[in-house]
Scaffold this motif. Structure first.
Motif, PDB file in Angstrom:
ATOM      1  N   PHE A  34       4.201  31.449 -12.318  1.00 25.45           N
ATOM      2  CA  PHE A  34       4.203  31.935 -13.570  1.00 25.45           C
ATOM      3  C   PHE A  34       3.496  31.186 -14.842  1.00 25.45           C
ATOM      4  O   PHE A  34       2.576  31.767 -15.574  1.00 25.45           O
ATOM      5  N   ILE A  35       3.526  29.827 -14.843  1.00 21.24           N
ATOM      6  CA  ILE A  35       3.082  28.918 -15.755  1.00 21.24           C
ATOM      7  C   ILE A  35       1.582  28.958 -15.774  1.00 21.24           C
ATOM      8  O   ILE A  35       0.972  29.248 -16.874  1.00 21.24           O
ATOM      9  N   PRO A  36       0.869  28.891 -14.559  1.00 26.40           N
ATOM     10  CA  PRO A  36      -0.663  28.809 -14.455  1.00 26.40           C
ATOM     11  C   PRO A  36      -1.341  30.278 -14.992  1.00 26.40           C
ATOM     12  O   PRO A  36      -2.256  30.403 -15.624  1.00 26.40           O
ATOM     13  N   ALA A  37      -0.505  31.185 -14.535  1.00 26.19           N
ATOM     14  CA  ALA A  37      -1.024  32.547 -15.039  1.00 26.19           C
ATOM     15  C   ALA A  37      -0.684  32.764 -16.336  1.00 26.19           C
ATOM     16  O   ALA A  37      -1.761  33.572 -16.897  1.00 26.19           O
ATOM     17  N   GLY A  38       0.178  32.222 -16.889  1.00 25.61           N
ATOM     18  CA  GLY A  38       0.260  32.562 -18.379  1.00 25.61           C
ATOM     19  C   GLY A  38      -0.719  31.740 -19.332  1.00 25.61           C
ATOM     20  O   GLY A  38      -1.325  32.148 -20.197  1.00 25.61           O
ATOM     21  N   PHE A  39      -0.924  30.430 -18.456  1.00 27.66           N
ATOM     22  CA  PHE A  39      -2.009  29.476 -19.318  1.00 27.66           C
ATOM     23  C   PHE A  39      -3.557  30.434 -19.107  1.00 27.66           C
ATOM     24  O   PHE A  39      -4.179  30.304 -19.996  1.00 27.66           O
ATOM     25  N   LEU A  42      -3.587  32.800 -21.599  1.00 27.12           N
ATOM     26  CA  LEU A  42      -3.949  32.394 -22.767  1.00 27.12           C
ATOM     27  C   LEU A  42      -5.142  31.888 -23.183  1.00 27.12           C
ATOM     28  O   LEU A  42      -5.741  32.348 -24.263  1.00 27.12           O
ATOM     29  N   THR A  43      -5.958  31.118 -22.404  1.00 25.64           N
ATOM     30  CA  THR A  43      -7.412  30.868 -22.540  1.00 25.64           C
ATOM     31  C   THR A  43      -8.099  31.900 -22.094  1.00 25.64           C
ATOM     32  O   THR A  43      -9.349  31.852 -22.591  1.00 25.64           O
ATOM     33  N   GLY A  44      -7.928  32.929 -21.608  1.00 26.73           N
ATOM     34  CA  GLY A  44      -8.904  34.094 -21.366  1.00 26.73           C
ATOM     35  C   GLY A  44      -7.983  35.567 -22.069  1.00 26.73           C
ATOM     36  O   GLY A  44      -8.062  36.549 -21.543  1.00 26.73           O
ATOM     37  N   PHE A  45      -7.527  35.329 -23.385  1.00 17.97           N
ATOM     38  CA  PHE A  45      -6.903  36.257 -24.146  1.00 17.97           C
ATOM     39  C   PHE A  45      -7.441  37.565 -23.938  1.00 17.97           C
ATOM     40  O   PHE A  45      -7.006  38.723 -23.740  1.00 17.97           O
ATOM     41  N   ALA A  46      -9.104  37.694 -24.495  1.00 22.12           N
ATOM     42  CA  ALA A  46      -9.475  38.950 -24.593  1.00 22.12           C
ATOM     43  C   ALA A  46      -9.659  39.522 -23.240  1.00 22.12           C
ATOM     44  O   ALA A  46      -9.611  40.838 -23.029  1.00 22.12           O
ATOM     45  N   GLY A  47     -10.145  38.712 -22.209  1.00 15.02           N
ATOM     46  CA  GLY A  47     -10.068  39.341 -20.792  1.00 15.02           C
ATOM     47  C   GLY A  47      -8.765  40.224 -20.316  1.00 15.02           C
ATOM     48  O   GLY A  47      -8.531  41.148 -19.756  1.00 15.02           O
ATOM     49  N   THR A  48      -7.689  39.354 -20.690  1.00 13.88           N
ATOM     50  CA  THR A  48      -6.306  39.935 -20.476  1.00 13.88           C
ATOM     51  C   THR A  48      -5.828  41.157 -21.352  1.00 13.88           C
ATOM     52  O   THR A  48      -5.539  42.178 -20.657  1.00 13.88           O
ATOM     53  N   PRO A  60      -2.964  46.365 -26.336  1.00 14.08           N
ATOM     54  CA  PRO A  60      -3.138  45.595 -25.346  1.00 14.08           C
ATOM     55  C   PRO A  60      -2.945  44.155 -25.772  1.00 14.08           C
ATOM     56  O   PRO A  60      -2.498  43.309 -24.910  1.00 14.08           O
ATOM     57  N   GLN A  61      -3.321  43.952 -27.119  1.00 13.84           N
ATOM     58  CA  GLN A  61      -3.227  42.615 -27.614  1.00 13.84           C
ATOM     59  C   GLN A  61      -1.918  42.163 -27.592  1.00 13.84           C
ATOM     60  O   GLN A  61      -1.319  40.993 -27.359  1.00 13.84           O
ATOM     61  N   LEU A  62      -0.823  42.916 -28.158  1.00 11.64           N
ATOM     62  CA  LEU A  62       0.651  42.656 -28.129  1.00 11.64           C
ATOM     63  C   LEU A  62       0.995  42.432 -26.670  1.00 11.64           C
ATOM     64  O   LEU A  62       1.714  41.683 -26.411  1.00 11.64           O
ATOM     65  N   GLY A  63       0.725  43.341 -25.868  1.00 10.06           N
ATOM     66  CA  GLY A  63       0.915  43.078 -24.298  1.00 10.06           C
ATOM     67  C   GLY A  63       0.606  41.886 -23.864  1.00 10.06           C
ATOM     68  O   GLY A  63       1.372  41.170 -23.030  1.00 10.06           O
ATOM     69  N   ILE A  68       1.928  36.331 -22.054  1.00 13.90           N
ATOM     70  CA  ILE A  68       1.915  34.710 -22.437  1.00 13.90           C
ATOM     71  C   ILE A  68       3.045  34.259 -22.495  1.00 13.90           C
ATOM     72  O   ILE A  68       3.638  33.279 -22.019  1.00 13.90           O
ATOM     73  N   VAL A  69       3.701  34.781 -23.827  1.00 12.28           N
ATOM     74  CA  VAL A  69       5.258  34.327 -23.911  1.00 12.28           C
ATOM     75  C   VAL A  69       6.054  34.040 -22.703  1.00 12.28           C
ATOM     76  O   VAL A  69       6.720  33.235 -22.354  1.00 12.28           O
ATOM     77  N   VAL A  70       6.281  35.373 -21.848  1.00 11.58           N
ATOM     78  CA  VAL A  70       6.921  35.472 -20.623  1.00 11.58           C
ATOM     79  C   VAL A  70       6.482  34.590 -19.440  1.00 11.58           C
ATOM     80  O   VAL A  70       7.453  33.737 -18.990  1.00 11.58           O
ATOM     81  N   GLU A  71       5.190  34.478 -19.279  1.00 17.27           N
ATOM     82  CA  GLU A  71       4.781  33.616 -18.057  1.00 17.27           C
ATOM     83  C   GLU A  71       4.685  32.229 -18.464  1.00 17.27           C
ATOM     84  O   GLU A  71       5.312  31.574 -17.698  1.00 17.27           O
ATOM     85  N   LEU A  72       4.059  31.958 -19.632  1.00 19.08           N
ATOM     86  CA  LEU A  72       3.948  30.537 -19.713  1.00 19.08           C
ATOM     87  C   LEU A  72       5.369  30.010 -20.490  1.00 19.08           C
ATOM     88  O   LEU A  72       5.927  28.955 -20.138  1.00 19.08           O
ATOM     89  N   GLY A  73       5.738  30.655 -21.771  1.00 16.79           N
ATOM     90  CA  GLY A  73       6.835  30.220 -22.437  1.00 16.79           C
ATOM     91  C   GLY A  73       8.342  30.264 -21.483  1.00 16.79           C
ATOM     92  O   GLY A  73       8.878  29.087 -21.214  1.00 16.79           O
ATOM     93  N   LEU A  74       8.587  31.205 -20.816  1.00 21.60           N
ATOM     94  CA  LEU A  74       9.824  31.456 -20.117  1.00 21.60           C
ATOM     95  C   LEU A  74       9.585  30.683 -18.680  1.00 21.60           C
ATOM     96  O   LEU A  74      10.706  30.315 -18.126  1.00 21.60           O
ATOM     97  N   GLY A  75       8.486  30.674 -18.251  1.00 24.64           N
ATOM     98  CA  GLY A  75       8.164  30.045 -17.160  1.00 24.64           C
ATOM     99  C   GLY A  75       8.516  28.314 -17.028  1.00 24.64           C
ATOM    100  O   GLY A  75       9.030  27.788 -16.049  1.00 24.64           O
ATOM    101  N   VAL A  76       8.207  28.051 -18.317  1.00 27.90           N
ATOM    102  CA  VAL A  76       8.386  26.590 -18.549  1.00 27.90           C
ATOM    103  C   VAL A  76      10.020  26.350 -18.471  1.00 27.90           C
ATOM    104  O   VAL A  76      10.591  25.472 -18.050  1.00 27.90           O
TER     105      VAL A  76
END
Length: 146
Positions: A34-39, A42-48, A60-63, A68-76
């Motif tokens: 989850f953490i690398p996927a969230g990062f 974050l760095t490829g926000f437009a593509g996501t 889609p921007q909210l999604g 990011i919050v779930v994968e990066l934040g909660l992943g940490v």
């Protein structure tokens, strides 16, 4: 009339340490997904956001921000074992939703269905592991236990 007595099971002395070590290992291995996927999101926000839009989901921007919050934040949080049970449940629900919306193999042509079916059930299995962490906790090697 017979009477029965409950048998007593005594766990080995090192069972707690093994359980705590396995809980830590499980958290680390799940966080590595989850953490690398969230990062990357974050760095490829437009593509996501574009990918989310491509499957027809609204906002889609909210999604992307939620992902990011779930994968990066909660992943940490999962990694360090803080608010572990809640984090694991939220990540598990997110993972099930991702499986349904992004790996809907039942609605795809045969040439795409197989890989998406694998990805769908991979997500479901990951959610199962997260629910197990939610059920049994982070173990001794966590902030929750400090």
């Amino acid at each position: 009339m017979s009477t029965t007595t409950a048998s007593t099971f005594t766990a080995p002395a090192n069972a707690g340490a093994a359980q705590d070590s396995l809980a830590l290992l499980g958290r680390v291995l799940l966080a590595l997904l989850f953490i690398p996927a969230g990062f990357a999101k974050l760095t490829g926000f437009a593509g996501t956001a574009g990918y989310i839009a491509s499957v027809g989901l609204p906002l889609p921007q909210l999604g992307a921000a939620i992902a990011i919050v779930v994968e990066l934040g909660l992943g940490v949080l999962l990694l360090v074992g803080f608010k572990t049970r809640l984090s694991a449940v939220v990540i598990a629900l997110f993972t099930v939703a991702a499986a349904i919306f992004f790996h809907n193999y039942w609605a795809l042509p045969a040439e795409k269905a197989y890989v998406n079916q694998l990805m769908f059930f991979k997500n479901i299995a990951i959610a199962g592991g997260l629910f197990a962490i939610a059920a049994f906790g982070a173990g001794r090697f966590s902030i929750d236990k400090k």
